[in-house]
Design an enzyme around this catalytic site. Structure first.
Site, short mmCIF file in Angstrom:
data_model
loop_
_atom_site.label_atom_id
_atom_site.label_comp_id
_atom_site.label_asym_id
_atom_site.label_seq_id
_atom_site.Cartn_x
_atom_site.Cartn_y
_atom_site.Cartn_z
CB CYS A 79 -0.05 -2.62 1.05
SG CYS A 79 0.92 -2.90 -0.44
NE ARG A 86 2.79 -2.63 -8.47
CZ ARG A 86 3.10 -1.69 -7.58
NH1 ARG A 86 4.09 -0.85 -7.82
NH2 ARG A 86 2.43 -1.58 -6.47
CG HIS A 145 -4.09 -4.56 -0.53
ND1 HIS A 145 -4.44 -3.33 -0.05
CD2 HIS A 145 -2.85 -4.43 -1.03
CE1 HIS A 145 -3.45 -2.49 -0.28
NE2 HIS A 145 -2.47 -3.12 -0.86
N1 GLN Z 1 3.24 1.94 -3.23
C1 GLN Z 1 3.70 0.81 -2.51
C2 GLN Z 1 4.41 -0.21 -3.40
O1 GLN Z 1 4.17 -0.32 -4.56
C3 GLN Z 1 2.53 0.18 -1.77
C4 GLN Z 1 1.48 -0.37 -2.70
C5 GLN Z 1 0.20 -0.75 -2.02
O2 GLN Z 1 -0.17 -0.22 -0.97
N2 GLN Z 1 -0.53 -1.63 -2.67
O3 GLN Z 1 5.23 -0.95 -2.90
#
Ligand code: GLN
Length: 245
Positions: A97, A131, A199
């Site tokens: 990620c 998101r 993840h």
């Molecule tokens: N901050 C990054 C995003 O939102 C990665 C997020 C994460 O590692 N879960 O894209």
């Protein structure tokens, strides 16, 4: 002293560790220990030196945008060059990620650009829109494995990642969003450098992939002894069922 030792470097473990990504390191440690393989873990934080020769596997976990900025600045201070040297000598590098985004060229948020190290030919942009969150399953082809394998995980990223002309996706999305919610592609791989949005953490749900990482990083031509993976396989199946729900 074990005659085989997996030397792992966790990069920025205090900053890049959301979604229990430390569990990935624990899985590597346990699966080595159960086989009598030594395990040496080095934590490298902001401002620390990185020896590209001293580790077989480098790990960067996920992080929030503000923590990624701190890591990105440090990577530009020579640590990114050391990672290029490590990749050139065949070390395994896994970014999850936020760590994946930092392995690419850049992560753009509006007018701001968080620089990456360009080990993977990908670019990430934070566009308008929700998101990309939820359970995800992907199929991956990996060197040395005759058949594709399935990985189950959980994703939560604002960034949308596009592959450049020389990039190869890590996997095909079976269910979930993947790199950008549109392309059907997930992550990127260049040789032994892998970036993924999975993840969960990733490795407890997919121990076959943990073993691929261990064997590839040790690179000594000796196959890993099988383990009793009934519980681990059940965890994998449960994670896959969660995706289908
Ligand atoms: N901050 C990054 C995003 O939102 C990665 C997020 C994460 O590692 N879960 O894209």
């Amino acid at each position: 002293m074990a005659d085989r030792v997996l030397r792992v470097c966790a990069l920025y473990p205090d900053l890049l560790n959301i979604y229990a990504d430390r569990g990935n390191l624990l899985v590597l440690e346990r699966r080595c220990a159960w086989r009598g393989i030594g395990f040496a873990l080095t934590r490298v934080g902001v401002g620390d030196d990185l020896d590209p020769e001293a580790h077989d596997l480098f790990y960067l976990g996920g992080g929030q945008d503000r923590d990624q900025r701190l890591c990105a600045a440090d990577l530009q201070e020579g640590v990114g060059d050391r990672l290029h040297e490590a990749a050139a000598r065949g070390a395994v590098i896994l970014g999850v990620c936020g760590g994946y985004q930092l392995l690419g060229h850049a992560y753009a948020l509006g007018d701001e650009e968080i620089p990456g190290i360009g080990l993977l030919d990908v670019t990430t942009v934070r566009e308008d829109g929700p998101r990309l969150i939820g359970n995800i399953a992907i199929d991956v082809d990996l060197p040395g494995r005759p058949d594709p394998g399935t990985l189950a995980g959980f994703e939560n990223h604002g960034g949308r990642t596009r592959l450049g002309p020389s990039a190869q996706a890590f996997g095909r999305v079976l269910s979930g969003h993947g790199n950008d919610g549109r392309s059907g592609l997930e992550g990127a791989r260049s040789g032994r450098v892998i970036g993924t949005y999975l993840h969960g953490p990733l490795l407890p749900k997919n121990t076959w992939f943990a073993d691929w990482l261990i064997e590839t990083a040790l690179d000594d031509g000796r196959p890993l002894a099988p383990l009793d993976d009934r519980l681990e396989d059940a965890a994998h199946d449960t994670a896959l069922r969660a995706v289908r729900r």
